[in-house]
Design a protein around this motif. Structure first.
Motif, PDB file in Angstrom:
ATOM      1  N   ASP A 221      -4.424  -9.661   5.556  1.00  0.00           N
ATOM      2  CA  ASP A 221      -3.724 -10.580   6.451  1.00  0.00           C
ATOM      3  C   ASP A 221      -2.219 -10.565   6.156  1.00  0.00           C
ATOM      4  O   ASP A 221      -1.575 -11.615   6.087  1.00  0.00           O
ATOM      5  N   GLU A 222      -1.706  -9.357   5.913  1.00  0.00           N
ATOM      6  CA  GLU A 222      -0.283  -9.076   5.691  1.00  0.00           C
ATOM      7  C   GLU A 222       0.251  -9.589   4.351  1.00  0.00           C
ATOM      8  O   GLU A 222       1.456  -9.565   4.108  1.00  0.00           O
ATOM      9  N   ASN A 223      -0.625 -10.021   3.456  1.00  0.00           N
ATOM     10  CA  ASN A 223      -0.245 -10.427   2.101  1.00  0.00           C
ATOM     11  C   ASN A 223      -0.951  -9.530   1.091  1.00  0.00           C
ATOM     12  O   ASN A 223      -2.032  -8.994   1.387  1.00  0.00           O
ATOM     13  N   PRO A 224      -0.371  -9.339  -0.104  1.00  0.00           N
ATOM     14  CA  PRO A 224      -1.050  -8.511  -1.107  1.00  0.00           C
ATOM     15  C   PRO A 224      -2.468  -9.031  -1.379  1.00  0.00           C
ATOM     16  O   PRO A 224      -2.655 -10.219  -1.637  1.00  0.00           O
ATOM     17  N   VAL A 225      -3.444  -8.154  -1.258  1.00  0.00           N
ATOM     18  CA  VAL A 225      -4.824  -8.565  -1.510  1.00  0.00           C
ATOM     19  C   VAL A 225      -4.958  -8.912  -2.988  1.00  0.00           C
ATOM     20  O   VAL A 225      -4.422  -8.216  -3.857  1.00  0.00           O
ATOM     21  N   THR A 226      -5.638  -9.995  -3.305  1.00  0.00           N
ATOM     22  CA  THR A 226      -5.813 -10.374  -4.709  1.00  0.00           C
ATOM     23  C   THR A 226      -6.773  -9.426  -5.406  1.00  0.00           C
ATOM     24  O   THR A 226      -6.508  -8.953  -6.513  1.00  0.00           O
ATOM     25  N   SER A 227      -7.894  -9.121  -4.750  1.00  0.00           N
ATOM     26  CA  SER A 227      -8.859  -8.190  -5.342  1.00  0.00           C
ATOM     27  C   SER A 227      -9.723  -7.584  -4.243  1.00  0.00           C
ATOM     28  O   SER A 227     -10.120  -8.267  -3.295  1.00  0.00           O
ATOM     29  N   LEU A 228     -10.012  -6.309  -4.402  1.00  0.00           N
ATOM     30  CA  LEU A 228     -10.805  -5.562  -3.429  1.00  0.00           C
ATOM     31  C   LEU A 228     -11.420  -4.367  -4.130  1.00  0.00           C
ATOM     32  O   LEU A 228     -10.776  -3.732  -4.970  1.00  0.00           O
ATOM     33  N   ASP A 229     -12.664  -4.052  -3.794  1.00  0.00           N
ATOM     34  CA  ASP A 229     -13.334  -2.855  -4.300  1.00  0.00           C
ATOM     35  C   ASP A 229     -13.590  -1.901  -3.139  1.00  0.00           C
ATOM     36  O   ASP A 229     -14.015  -2.332  -2.053  1.00  0.00           O
ATOM     37  N   PHE A 230     -13.360  -0.634  -3.374  1.00  0.00           N
ATOM     38  CA  PHE A 230     -13.555   0.362  -2.321  1.00  0.00           C
ATOM     39  C   PHE A 230     -13.806   1.724  -2.940  1.00  0.00           C
ATOM     40  O   PHE A 230     -13.596   1.936  -4.140  1.00  0.00           O
ATOM     41  N   SER A 231     -14.255   2.658  -2.137  1.00  0.00           N
ATOM     42  CA  SER A 231     -14.347   4.065  -2.547  1.00  0.00           C
ATOM     43  C   SER A 231     -13.662   4.897  -1.473  1.00  0.00           C
ATOM     44  O   SER A 231     -13.430   4.421  -0.357  1.00  0.00           O
ATOM     45  N   TYR A 232     -13.332   6.130  -1.797  1.00  0.00           N
ATOM     46  CA  TYR A 232     -12.590   6.981  -0.864  1.00  0.00           C
ATOM     47  C   TYR A 232     -13.051   8.428  -0.998  1.00  0.00           C
ATOM     48  O   TYR A 232     -13.609   8.825  -2.026  1.00  0.00           O
TER      49      TYR A 232
END
Length: 617
Positions: A221-232
């Motif tokens: 939402d246009e702010n630095p994400v506090t925490s997120l998990d992902f793969s690429y």
């Protein structure tokens, strides 16, 4: 002789009377429509009791088959659907909860054991009601996490809530009040997850094509994400799970291969963490999820101008990461800056021994463990801030990435350095995330003395880092010799010592209570058996106790990851900070979720409902 025969004859009569009484009671219960009953037979008492439970479950299943709204399209299967088996499986998930509280009667022991298990029909309805409340608890957690930008927790709790929702009697009728409006959760939860994923964005802030390193600015939402998990997808295969913390992430593409459009998958199911809750795991194995195309995204390599813009934003994020509001900044920090820059250069050049003289012996030992904690690399251009903590100085912070390819995990941490009065680095720690720091540094402004916020934050950072670096000696030093330590379970308050045994025998509470010695022994074994341990403090609530001077109750939501196990739950620490240089833990408890048997006097949506917290003391 008559007297000698009288006593065994009396005992025999009493035994027969007891058996007849149990048989009579069992027949009365079977004839009473207020109960559901199950008979079981076996060569042993345990076998008969187990068979009785199976029989009871089959009867409950028959009664619920018409009321459980299970759609075949939502069942996890290989194309072969047996709805009777599915219904039985759903009902069986309740054996992990309240259904364990069925009563039993031993009707006979010869020629084989005969056991009756029974439960009131009203209790069956109550277990469904309780599961609905568990669903709502997860939704409350998701809503709270989303507000603080903790996207990983928000997605996880929504997904777990949705799975549990599918196992209640009428999923489509369950509502949740949000912003004054009653929402049907069966539709609202997927909508919320899709909306969250739609607000996520990853921009390339730098890319070294030669070695494949790519730094990302990750926003929600246009702010630095506090925490997120992902793969690429790195060009040849999908990566291990990777973390973004406070807007910062780094990924490794294939060297010397131009990457222009990188595929990304956002994590939301958290199957491994769900294993800590047998009830939840069983439900997740029964049901499919729902389509989430938004979980698949792309990172586009922008133009040079776009990368430069993202890089500038990332530098600002790193700068904010180093700040700690309402604390005492060091005026003459120029004497510390060259020392920090030497450490950063040593990490970058992997020439660790060259800065040994900048550390105390213990400090260098921590540094050595840090740089060998996975494959350690620097992220971005660090921006440093220096703060007084008593007679020491803390430098915040050095963003770093730690990769454990053999164990499928990558973490981002901002590293802090603590200098002693001799300008030697005596401690290294992983910083709290920005939301957690805000909770502390903006807490009780004008009420707590100026050092408290930094002392509390530094203590929590040292505590979680001690597990990562396996500092058993430090953990031993911060626990009181008579500390109350409860691990791996729910916690129930015992205000009256005379009730202690009653509490310990309560079959609704599963727990492991340890002495300091046994806790450390188990911890040492965990350290030996795991390549890595990483702890995230995803939320905290800190209050000063009414007695004991500088005595604080710290309620934290904790995510725990290791190479062999992961879980999530609520950690409570009672910490004596009367000597701020040597904080001592008096109480340490952990519970996997909110327990209705704890602090039920609070409203279900209250932050302390179902939790062991400072007000219990």
């Amino acid at each position: 002789m008559k007297r000698l025969l009288f006593i065994p004859l009396l005992i025999c009569c009493l035994v027969l009377y007891g058996q007849n009484s149990d048989v009579e009671k069992a027949e009365q219960i079977k004839a009473n429509d207020a109960y559901v009953t199950g008979d079981g037979f076996g060569e042993t008492m345990d076998e008969a009791s187990s068979n009785a439970i199976k029989n009871l479950l089959s009867k409950i299943s028959v009664g619920l088959r018409s009321s459980l709204d299970v759609k075949t399209t939502e069942v996890n299967n290989n194309g072969d659907i047996d709805m009777e088996r599915v219904i039985n499986d759903v009902v069986s998930t309740y054996t992990q909860g309240t259904l364990r509280n069925t009563d039993e009667i031993c009707i006979a022991t010869e020629p084989e054991f005969h056991v009756l298990r029974y439960i009131k029909r009203t209790e069956i309805q109550q277990i469904f009601t309780e599961r609905i409340e568990r669903v709502k608890d997860y939704v409350r957690g998701a809503v709270a996490a989303e507000k603080k930008g903790r996207v990983d927790n928000a997605l996880r709790y929504y997904y777990w809530a949705y799975n549990l929702l599918k196992s209640v009697e009428s999923p489509s009728t369950v509502k949740f009040e949000y912003e004054g409006v009653q929402r049907f959760l069966i539709n609202w939860i997927p909508e919320q997850m899709r909306e969250i994923m739609g607000k996520l964005k990853m921009d390339v802030a730098s890319y070294n094509q030669e070695n494949g390193e790519m730094e990302l600015l990750v926003t929600y939402d246009e702010n630095p994400v506090t925490s997120l998990d992902f793969s690429y997808f790195d060009g040849a295969q999908w990566s291990t799970p990777t973390s973004a913390k406070d807007g910062i992430a780094q990924i490794d593409m294939r060297p010397n291969v131009k990457a222009s459009n990188i595929q990304v998958k956002y994590e939301y199911a958290y199957q491994k963490q769900a294993r800590q809750d047998a009830e939840l795991e069983m439900v997740m194995n029964i049901f499919n999820g729902f389509p989430l195309p938004q979980a698949n995204s792309n990172i586009k390599l922008g133009s040079k101008g776009e990368i430069k813009k993202a890089n500038k934003q990332l530098e600002e994020v790193i700068k904010q990461e180093a700040k700690a509001e309402n604390t005492d900044k060091v005026a003459g920090f120029n004497i510390y800056m060259p020392l920090v820059e030497k450490v950063v250069a040593a990490i970058k050049g992997k020439d660790y021994g060259s800065v040994r003289e900048l550390f105390t012996p213990e400090g260098y030992q921590m540094f050595d463990k840090l740089v060998h904690y996975g494959n350690a690399t620097l992220i971005g251009n660090a921006s440093y801030s220096f703060y007084n903590v008593l007679d020491k100085v803390v430098c915040r912070s050095i963003p770093m990435k730690f990769t454990f390819r053999n164990n499928h995990r990558t973490f981002v941490e901002d590293v802090t350095l603590t200098f002693n009065t001799d300008l030697k680095i005596e401690a290294i720690a992983f910083g709290l995330d920005q939301a957690a720091k805000n909770d502390i540094f903006n807490k009780a402004v004008g009420k707590w003395n100026d050092n408290v916020r930094m002392v509390v934050a530094t203590f929590l950072e040292n505590y979680k880092t001690a597990f990562a670096l396996k500092r058993l000696d430090y953990i031993e030093s911060i626990f009181d010799d008579n500390a109350v330590i409860i691990t791996g379970s729910y916690v129930k308050t015992v205000n009256n010592p005379r009730e202690k045994n009653k509490y310990l025998d309560n079959k609704n509470v599963k727990y492991n209570k340890h002495s300091k010695e046994s806790y450390l022994k188990n911890l040492e074994q965990s350290f030996r058996s795991n390549q890595f341990i990483n702890i995230r403090f995803t939320d905290n609530d800190i209050s000063k106790m009414g007695v004991g001077g500088e005595l604080y109750g710290i309620q934290i939501h904790q995510d725990y990851y290791s190479s062999s196990y992961s879980d999530t739950g609520y950690l409570f620490l009672m910490v004596d900070m009367n000597d701020p240089k040597s904080p001592i833990i008096k109480v340490r408890t952990w519970q996997p979720e909110r327990d209705p048997n704890v602090n039920a006097q609070f409203d279900r949506g209250h932050k302390f409902y179902g939790l062991f917290y400072g007000g219990n003391f």
